[in-house]
Design a protein around this motif. Structure first.
Motif, PDB file in Angstrom:
ATOM      1  N   VAL A   5       0.838  -1.208   0.000  1.00 32.66           N
ATOM      2  CA  VAL A   5       0.000   0.000   0.000  1.00 32.66           C
ATOM      3  C   VAL A   5       0.872   1.256   0.000  1.00 32.66           C
ATOM      4  O   VAL A   5       0.397   2.327  -0.386  1.00 32.66           O
ATOM      5  CB  VAL A   5      -0.995   0.033   1.182  1.00 32.66           C
ATOM      6  CG1 VAL A   5      -1.964  -1.128   1.112  1.00 32.66           C
ATOM      7  CG2 VAL A   5      -0.278   0.069   2.509  1.00 32.66           C
ATOM      8  N   THR A   6       2.125   1.123   0.400  1.00 28.78           N
ATOM      9  CA  THR A   6       3.030   2.275   0.379  1.00 28.78           C
ATOM     10  C   THR A   6       3.232   2.804  -1.039  1.00 28.78           C
ATOM     11  O   THR A   6       3.596   3.959  -1.217  1.00 28.78           O
ATOM     12  CB  THR A   6       4.397   1.930   0.993  1.00 28.78           C
ATOM     13  OG1 THR A   6       4.949   0.810   0.293  1.00 28.78           O
ATOM     14  CG2 THR A   6       4.268   1.615   2.477  1.00 28.78           C
ATOM     15  N   PHE A   7       2.939   1.988  -2.038  1.00 29.21           N
ATOM     16  CA  PHE A   7       3.060   2.433  -3.427  1.00 29.21           C
ATOM     17  C   PHE A   7       2.103   3.586  -3.706  1.00 29.21           C
ATOM     18  O   PHE A   7       2.390   4.460  -4.509  1.00 29.21           O
ATOM     19  CB  PHE A   7       2.797   1.276  -4.399  1.00 29.21           C
ATOM     20  CG  PHE A   7       2.987   1.665  -5.835  1.00 29.21           C
ATOM     21  CD1 PHE A   7       4.263   1.769  -6.358  1.00 29.21           C
ATOM     22  CD2 PHE A   7       1.915   1.948  -6.651  1.00 29.21           C
ATOM     23  CE1 PHE A   7       4.464   2.142  -7.672  1.00 29.21           C
ATOM     24  CE2 PHE A   7       2.103   2.321  -7.966  1.00 29.21           C
ATOM     25  CZ  PHE A   7       3.381   2.413  -8.480  1.00 29.21           C
ATOM     26  N   PHE A   8       0.940   3.584  -3.024  1.00 26.81           N
ATOM     27  CA  PHE A   8      -0.037   4.641  -3.237  1.00 26.81           C
ATOM     28  C   PHE A   8       0.398   5.964  -2.615  1.00 26.81           C
ATOM     29  O   PHE A   8      -0.173   7.003  -2.924  1.00 26.81           O
ATOM     30  CB  PHE A   8      -1.408   4.205  -2.723  1.00 26.81           C
ATOM     31  CG  PHE A   8      -1.949   3.028  -3.476  1.00 26.81           C
ATOM     32  CD1 PHE A   8      -2.320   3.137  -4.806  1.00 26.81           C
ATOM     33  CD2 PHE A   8      -2.050   1.796  -2.861  1.00 26.81           C
ATOM     34  CE1 PHE A   8      -2.795   2.047  -5.511  1.00 26.81           C
ATOM     35  CE2 PHE A   8      -2.521   0.691  -3.556  1.00 26.81           C
ATOM     36  CZ  PHE A   8      -2.892   0.816  -4.891  1.00 26.81           C
ATOM     37  N   ILE A   9       1.391   5.913  -1.748  1.00 29.96           N
ATOM     38  CA  ILE A   9       1.971   7.139  -1.195  1.00 29.96           C
ATOM     39  C   ILE A   9       2.948   7.704  -2.222  1.00 29.96           C
ATOM     40  O   ILE A   9       2.816   8.841  -2.651  1.00 29.96           O
ATOM     41  CB  ILE A   9       2.661   6.865   0.153  1.00 29.96           C
ATOM     42  CG1 ILE A   9       1.637   6.377   1.171  1.00 29.96           C
ATOM     43  CG2 ILE A   9       3.403   8.100   0.649  1.00 29.96           C
ATOM     44  CD1 ILE A   9       2.235   5.797   2.433  1.00 29.96           C
ATOM     45  N   SER A  10       3.905   6.875  -2.611  1.00 29.87           N
ATOM     46  CA  SER A  10       4.871   7.265  -3.653  1.00 29.87           C
ATOM     47  C   SER A  10       5.739   6.065  -4.006  1.00 29.87           C
ATOM     48  O   SER A  10       5.835   5.109  -3.234  1.00 29.87           O
ATOM     49  CB  SER A  10       5.757   8.428  -3.188  1.00 29.87           C
ATOM     50  OG  SER A  10       6.662   7.978  -2.195  1.00 29.87           O
ATOM     51  N   ARG A  11       6.389   6.142  -5.134  1.00 35.23           N
ATOM     52  CA  ARG A  11       7.313   5.083  -5.532  1.00 35.23           C
ATOM     53  C   ARG A  11       8.492   5.010  -4.567  1.00 35.23           C
ATOM     54  O   ARG A  11       9.006   3.939  -4.290  1.00 35.23           O
ATOM     55  CB  ARG A  11       7.812   5.305  -6.953  1.00 35.23           C
ATOM     56  CG  ARG A  11       6.768   5.012  -7.984  1.00 35.23           C
ATOM     57  CD  ARG A  11       7.310   5.160  -9.373  1.00 35.23           C
ATOM     58  NE  ARG A  11       6.258   4.792 -10.321  1.00 35.23           N
ATOM     59  CZ  ARG A  11       6.248   5.129 -11.577  1.00 35.23           C
ATOM     60  NH1 ARG A  11       7.242   5.826 -12.073  1.00 35.23           N
ATOM     61  NH2 ARG A  11       5.271   4.764 -12.360  1.00 35.23           N
ATOM     62  N   GLU A  12       8.913   6.166  -4.067  1.00 42.36           N
ATOM     63  CA  GLU A  12      10.034   6.205  -3.123  1.00 42.36           C
ATOM     64  C   GLU A  12       9.651   5.508  -1.816  1.00 42.36           C
ATOM     65  O   GLU A  12      10.454   4.763  -1.251  1.00 42.36           O
ATOM     66  CB  GLU A  12      10.458   7.657  -2.845  1.00 42.36           C
ATOM     67  CG  GLU A  12      11.076   8.348  -4.045  1.00 42.36           C
ATOM     68  CD  GLU A  12      10.049   8.799  -5.089  1.00 42.36           C
ATOM     69  OE1 GLU A  12       8.876   9.087  -4.731  1.00 42.36           O
ATOM     70  OE2 GLU A  12      10.407   8.836  -6.273  1.00 42.36           O
ATOM     71  N   ALA A  13       8.425   5.774  -1.335  1.00 45.93           N
ATOM     72  CA  ALA A  13       7.962   5.119  -0.101  1.00 45.93           C
ATOM     73  C   ALA A  13       7.907   3.608  -0.299  1.00 45.93           C
ATOM     74  O   ALA A  13       8.311   2.834   0.572  1.00 45.93           O
ATOM     75  CB  ALA A  13       6.593   5.661   0.311  1.00 45.93           C
TER      76      ALA A  13
END
Length: 191
Positions: A42-50
């Motif tokens: 789900v961190t992908f929905f924050i950003s690619r870096e996250a």
């Protein structure tokens, strides 16, 4: 590894003895548990870096297996905690361990002992979308369901074939990313 490989590995683990003792409960928990560590996607929905920083960290580590396994066991054993909690906790933890084990053989290193040790581990034996492992485990999972009388033998064979294939990959390294890995990561990660 990919979700198909994770889920079928969980089913094969269930079939080598846990299904015979605990029934479908073991199959459902081990299949779900072998997928659960990727909840951190789900961190992908924050950003690619996250995603790059936090995916394959806590939920893929020993602390994640223990803590998440206990919390998930509280949910699955809620109707009879005294009878099922420790069994379910063990199944959830085993499934999550199998997930990490099948990820650590890929090229993306994992801090297995996080937060105690930040060292990342990777054996880089296969790519994320390895067609041989995925196809073999999927085909034999279907066979184990269709020929349920031979469920334990088929799943034992699936695990042994997987181990033999990994031993082969130690001697003959994989040539590079599979077409599935290239397609998936090229689409989602812009690689």
């Amino acid at each position: 590894m990919n979700p198909i490989a994770h889920a079928t590995l969980g089913l094969h683990l269930a079939n080598v003895g846990f299904y015979q003792r605990y029934g479908r409960r073991a199959s459902v928990i081990l299949a779900a548990a072998s997928l659960f560590p990727d909840i951190d996607s789900v961190t992908f929905f924050i950003s690619r870096e996250a995603y790059s920083q936090y995916h394959r960290v806590f939920t893929h580590s020993i602390s994640g297996w223990v803590l998440c396994g206990a919390i998930l066991a509280l949910f699955t054993a809620r109707h009879d905690l005294k009878r099922w909690f420790f069994t379910d906790w063990g199944l959830w933890s085993l499934g999550m361990m199998s997930h990490t084990a099948s990820d650590v053989i890929t090229r993306w290193a994992i801090p297995v002992f996080y937060p105690f040790l930040e060292t990342r581990w990777s054996f880089a034996l296969v790519s994320w979308g390895d067609a041989f492992l995925t196809g073999t485990w999927l085909g034999l999972a279907v066979a184990a369901e269709v020929f349920s009388k031979y469920r334990q033998a088929i799943s034992t064979a699936a695990l042994l074939i997987g181990l033999a294939y990994l031993a082969y990959r130690v001697v003959v390294p994989a040539p590079g990313s599979s077409w599935l890995s290239t397609l998936w990561f090229g689409f989602w990660m812009g690689r």
